[in-house]
Write an enzyme that holds these catalytic residues in place. Structure first.
Site, mmCIF file in Angstrom:
data_model
loop_
_atom_site.group_PDB
_atom_site.id
_atom_site.type_symbol
_atom_site.label_atom_id
_atom_site.label_comp_id
_atom_site.label_asym_id
_atom_site.label_seq_id
_atom_site.Cartn_x
_atom_site.Cartn_y
_atom_site.Cartn_z
ATOM 1 N N HIS A 4 -5.477 6.286 -2.534
ATOM 2 C CA HIS A 4 -5.889 6.335 -1.130
ATOM 3 C C HIS A 4 -4.843 6.957 -0.207
ATOM 4 O O HIS A 4 -5.114 7.128 0.981
ATOM 5 C CB HIS A 4 -6.217 4.923 -0.631
ATOM 6 N N CYS A 28 0.875 -1.171 0.000
ATOM 7 C CA CYS A 28 0.000 0.000 0.000
ATOM 8 C C CYS A 28 0.913 1.222 0.000
ATOM 9 O O CYS A 28 2.014 1.180 -0.548
ATOM 10 C CB CYS A 28 -0.959 -0.027 1.182
ATOM 11 N N HIS A 54 -3.024 9.440 4.769
ATOM 12 C CA HIS A 54 -3.564 8.119 4.420
ATOM 13 C C HIS A 54 -5.080 8.161 4.587
ATOM 14 O O HIS A 54 -5.591 8.182 5.710
ATOM 15 C CB HIS A 54 -2.943 7.043 5.317
#
Length: 639
Positions: free
Chosen positions: A563, A428, A578
């Site tokens: 994101h 991520c 985040h």
């Protein structure tokens, strides 16, 4: 030249599946010819034909993937869209409507051969170019649904319409011209057979060899060489004549090309021989037994085109010699061992044993000539490509071969229990997300020494390794090491962590990047943030739908899914915003990046828009941590 080397390597992706398909088709053909039509022959023929009959489509998809800057299913889809657009517009049924032809038979036969490798390559290149050029395109808000990767297939379709229009006018002229050329060659006797053999090979990459084949093998100009041979004593064939336009293919396909494959193998780099050896061996088997040569020919066609020219000349010489000698043979499928055995007892077969003698000679010629030319001119045949050339590096990415990330990646692999312990690898914005076979083999101390800020084991076989905003480069380097594209660094056992060149100030005063209620990090439902493993900061329970720049700075990281965004502010502060918890699992749904990585932004500039309701509907929390990455003692104050 690098373009053609890259194209050649991209072609190896679809080529790798063809040898097995060729063997299956050949086996089905053999069973049919020896035992008649039955379930086994139909099964094997259909299994092999599923790939061989769609070879051009495989090229379109494979090249679209291989030529893309980063392998992505989007480029493959774009290549498929291009293929469907062009071949549907130019198929005979469509052309009949477009031209107003009274009957389908009145349509130029050239359109019946539009589904060929040449068009497949064009479609693959269109798909790859569309992806490389438009994958990050930003459209106005009212068209935002079609932004980014969604625009790629649309662009590919548009370009394909233009190409289809051009081919509509050009293809029949070229195809018809080759038929006329073939009819002229007939008047040249054995020399004409040689010219045909050479042109047959040279036209294969363009898919135009069918035009010449129709003149010599079928009843276009009264030759009908293939059908007359198969009919044997019951047809119009003439012993000593019929088969002269097929015989010369056997020694080259069965022996010559395998000799070329051996030459490419022995001249390959020692470290690459194991990889290329498997491909060359399977392709040689397909060429020898079945006469399917494309896997071998395309393996060096674009990497070393001059070798392919030599091969074409050799094929022409083989057909000339065969036409001069008292040897005749034909085939129903191609010039391989299966057809040789089946045709051996044909009444029109003349001295077929000579084919084996010629084959041995051609094996020696191909091996030594190819080996000499490859070494003399340092050709980039399979296994000899430049090692610093990779098939994909994304725009703006640091090279995955960078020693810093390679060393960290090697350390992470060791700390995770080795490559064999890793079942899946993803990332991520700041951490690696893995599934491992045995979590007990994960050495958290070794991971921290290698550069990890922390390690989490959420449960089961899941492991998360926190690294920071450059985690994508570490993940890419790990994949390169695992797949053998990059050798392990010499100092892999003791990788060096990167020191922070600039510390953020003790108190970071910035504007609030998103409207909402400010929370302490301890209330974030993720221990990685709550325990400040990533760094100090605050969190926001958002009421707004747009993240803005809290100060002047540079967008150093923009997550592909939108994101998370990383910023380097003017005072050196490295900031991570985040959006939501575990929202990487949404794969970009509900997020729309409004700036690109590397963009200079001013305070208040919009960075990302998002749909908090979509996050909640997925069962996730929209709470947004704002983290200082480069000073573990810093604090954030919103002004």
């Amino acid at each position: 030249m690098k373009f053609f080397q890259r194209l050649g390597r991209s072609i190896m992706l679809p080529v790798a599946v063809l040898p097995v398909a060729a063997i299956l088709s050949g086996l089905g053909y053999w069973i049919k010819e020896t035992a008649g039509d039955n379930v086994a022959s139909a099964f094997f023929a259909a299994a092999g034909g599923a790939l061989l009959d769609n070879m051009a489509l495989l090229f379109a998809i494979g090249i679209a993937i291989g030529m893309a800057e980063k392998p992505d299913g989007t480029s493959a889809l774009a290549g498929l869209v291009s293929w469907l657009t062009i071949t549907t517009l130019l198929k005979p049924e469509t052309v009949q409507v477009l031209t107003g032809a009274a009957e389908l038979e009145a349509v130029d036969p050239a359109y019946g051969k539009i589904q060929n490798v040449f068009v497949g390559i064009i479609c693959g290149l269109i798909g790859a170019w569309s992806y490389n050029r438009f994958k990050n395109t930003k459209l106005p808000d009212w068209l935002s649904f079609f932004s980014g990767k969604r625009s790629v297939a649309i662009v590919s379709a548009g370009l394909s319409l233009v190409v289809a229009i051009a081919l509509f006018f050009v293809w029949p002229v070229v195809y018809g011209g080759l038929v006329t050329f073939g009819e002229w060659i007939l008047t040249l006797g054995p020399v004409g057979a040689g010219i045909y053999g050479m042109m047959n090979r040279l036209l294969i990459p363009l898919g135009l060899h069918h035009a010449l084949n129709s003149v010599f093998w079928f009843d276009v100009a009264g030759i009908n060489d293939l059908n007359n041979f198969l009919a044997g004593a019951n047809g119009d064939g003439v012993y000593g004549v019929t088969g002269q336009y097929m015989t010369g293919f056997f020694p080259v396909m069965m022996f010559g090309l395998p000799g070329a494959a051996l030459a490419m193998y022995v001249t390959a780099k020692t470290t690459r021989r194991k990889v290329v050896g498997g491909i060359l061996l399977s392709a040689s088997v397909a060429s020898f037994f079945v006469g399917v040569t494309e896997p071998l020919e395309f393996s060096f066609l674009f990497l070393a085109p001059w070798l392919y020219v030599i091969h074409a000349v050799f094929m022409g010489i083989s057909l000339t010699i065969s036409a001069l000698l008292p040897v005749r043979m034909g085939f129903g499928f191609s010039g391989g061992f299966i057809d040789l055995v089946l045709g051996w007892v044909n009444p029109l077969a003349q001295n077929p044993w000579l084919i084996l003698v010629m084959g041995v000679v051609w094996f020696v010629i191909y091996f030594f000539v190819f080996r000499f030319v490859i070494l003399k001119f340092r050709l980039k045949t399979p296994g000899r490509e430049d090692e610093d050339e990779t098939l994909s590096t994304g725009e703006g990415e640091a090279g995955v071969g960078d020693s810093k990330y390679a060393a960290v990646a090697a350390g992470f692999l060791a700390g995770l229990g080795g490559q064999a312990n890793i079942l899946s690898l993803d990332n991520c914005a700041t951490r690696l997300r893995l599934e491992v076979a045995d979590p007990s083999k994960v050495d958290e101390a070794a991971l921290r020494r290698a550069g990890a800020a922390g390690t989490m084991k959420p449960g089961g076989k899941s492991v998360q390794v926190v690294y920071g905003l450059n985690v994508q480069f570490v993940k890419d380097a790990m994949e390169d090491l695992m797949e053998g594209r990059q050798p392990a660094p010499a100092a892999a056992a003791t990788p060096q962590t990167t020191s922070v060149a600039t510390l953020a100030p003790a108190v970071v005063r910035i504007a609030q990047p998103i409207a909402g209620r400010v929370l302490p990090l301890s209330e974030v439902p993720d221990p990685m943030f709550a325990e400040q493993t990533m760094g100090p900061g605050v969190a926001i329970d958002p009421t707004g739908d747009t993240v803005v720049a809290p100060a002047d700075g540079t967008v150093t990281t923009m997550s592909p899914t939108g994101h998370a965004v990383g910023l380097t502010l003017a005072d050196g502060t490295e900031l991570l915003i985040h959006i939501g918890i575990d929202t990487v699992s949404l794969k970009g749904e509900g997020f729309r990046p409004l700036v690109e990585q590397g963009a200079e932004v001013r305070k208040g500039d919009a960075l990302v828009s998002f749909d908090a309701n979509a996050i909640r509907a997925a069962g996730l929390s929209p709470i947004t941590p704002v983290i200082v990455v480069n000073n573990e003692d810093a604090s954030i104050e919103f002004s």
